[in-house]
Design an enzyme around this catalytic site. Structure first.
Site, PDB file in Angstrom:
ATOM      1  N   CYS A 100      34.384  -1.760  21.543  1.00  0.00           N
ATOM      2  CA  CYS A 100      33.611  -2.983  21.384  1.00  0.00           C
ATOM      3  C   CYS A 100      32.502  -2.974  22.424  1.00  0.00           C
ATOM      4  O   CYS A 100      32.744  -2.633  23.591  1.00  0.00           O
ATOM      5  CB  CYS A 100      34.519  -4.202  21.588  1.00  0.00           C
ATOM      6  SG  CYS A 100      33.661  -5.786  21.432  1.00  0.00           S
ATOM      7  N   HIS A 142      37.076  -6.624  12.737  1.00  0.00           N
ATOM      8  CA  HIS A 142      36.743  -6.670  14.168  1.00  0.00           C
ATOM      9  C   HIS A 142      35.592  -7.637  14.428  1.00  0.00           C
ATOM     10  O   HIS A 142      35.671  -8.485  15.330  1.00  0.00           O
ATOM     11  CB  HIS A 142      36.394  -5.251  14.648  1.00  0.00           C
ATOM     12  CG  HIS A 142      35.933  -5.170  16.061  1.00  0.00           C
ATOM     13  ND1 HIS A 142      36.622  -4.490  17.045  1.00  0.00           N
ATOM     14  CD2 HIS A 142      34.832  -5.698  16.694  1.00  0.00           C
ATOM     15  CE1 HIS A 142      35.983  -4.615  18.198  1.00  0.00           C
ATOM     16  NE2 HIS A 142      34.885  -5.330  18.011  1.00  0.00           N
ATOM     17  N   GLU A 143      34.516  -7.506  13.628  1.00  0.00           N
ATOM     18  CA  GLU A 143      33.349  -8.370  13.864  1.00  0.00           C
ATOM     19  C   GLU A 143      33.676  -9.833  13.583  1.00  0.00           C
ATOM     20  O   GLU A 143      33.247 -10.730  14.324  1.00  0.00           O
ATOM     21  CB  GLU A 143      32.154  -7.911  13.026  1.00  0.00           C
ATOM     22  CG  GLU A 143      31.630  -6.520  13.347  1.00  0.00           C
ATOM     23  CD  GLU A 143      31.420  -6.262  14.822  1.00  0.00           C
ATOM     24  OE1 GLU A 143      31.107  -7.208  15.572  1.00  0.00           O
ATOM     25  OE2 GLU A 143      31.603  -5.101  15.241  1.00  0.00           O
ATOM     26  N   HIS A 146      35.354 -11.798  16.276  1.00  0.00           N
ATOM     27  CA  HIS A 146      34.474 -12.345  17.312  1.00  0.00           C
ATOM     28  C   HIS A 146      34.082 -13.796  17.008  1.00  0.00           C
ATOM     29  O   HIS A 146      33.832 -14.586  17.922  1.00  0.00           O
ATOM     30  CB  HIS A 146      33.189 -11.514  17.435  1.00  0.00           C
ATOM     31  CG  HIS A 146      33.334 -10.260  18.236  1.00  0.00           C
ATOM     32  ND1 HIS A 146      33.590 -10.260  19.591  1.00  0.00           N
ATOM     33  CD2 HIS A 146      33.235  -8.952  17.886  1.00  0.00           C
ATOM     34  CE1 HIS A 146      33.640  -9.007  20.032  1.00  0.00           C
ATOM     35  NE2 HIS A 146      33.432  -8.191  19.016  1.00  0.00           N
TER      36      HIS A 146
HETATM   37 NI    NI Z   1      33.390  -6.113  19.220  1.00  0.00          NI
END
Ligand code: NI
Length: 170
Positions: A100, A142-143, A146
């Site tokens: 990341c 993953h994104e 966030h």
């Molecule tokens: Ni990330």
């Protein structure tokens, strides 16, 4: 157009829940996207979420043809995804390495479901609706994490599989 500072783990803004985008097309969003792509390219990333540059909006960008950080992965189409929604369609778990841009220099092995459907809109307000698997699914998950204030180290089950990228995952 600007390369923005990427917030690093420990900055409280990365732990907040981002707000939905209420209007597209919008000059504000278009300018944000330009900065996000500039910033992602500068950092050689495969994805970036708006909160990583301090904008608490539900906007992610991702995609690459070939990436030096993930040289073995198949390409993912360059995509802007606004107000994403994710549905798991294949819950079989896959473990793979993630990094990341907000956790520079580190990698960890993260369990993710194998297949997802993701929906949202693009910057013109056109619907996006895709079913994907593997690394593409992993990048989106993953994104989108966030946007809910979740960083991948929180998802590592065995913390022994977390370390500096030149030492782990090889
Ligand atoms: Ni990330």
């Amino acid at each position: 157009m600007a390369i923005r500072e990427i917030l690093r783990m420990g900055d409280g803004r990365l732990l907040q829940v981002a707000q939905p985008v209420t209007k597209v097309p919008s000059a504000l969003i278009d300018n944000l996207l330009t900065d996000m792509f500039d910033t992602m390219a500068d950092a050689d990333g495969v994805g970036l979420a708006a909160p990583q540059i301090g904008e608490l909006l539900r906007v992610v960008v991702f995609g690459f043809d070939q990436n030096d950080r993930y040289p073995d992965e198949l390409s993912v189409p360059k995509t802007v995804l606004i107000n994403p929604q994710i549905e798991v369609i294949d819950s079989a778990e896959e473990l793979d390495w993630e990094g990341c841009l907000s956790v520079p220099g580190m990698r960890g092995q993260v369990p993710r479901p194998r297949g997802i459907r993701y929906q949202g809109i693009d910057p013109a307000g056109i619907a996006i609706d895709r079913i994907v698997t593997g690394f593409h699914a992993r990048v989106v998950l993953h994104e989108c994490d966030h946007l809910d204030g979740v960083l991948y180290p929180q998802r590592i089950r065995d913390i022994r599989n977390f370390g500096f990228e030149d030492l782990v995952g090889n």
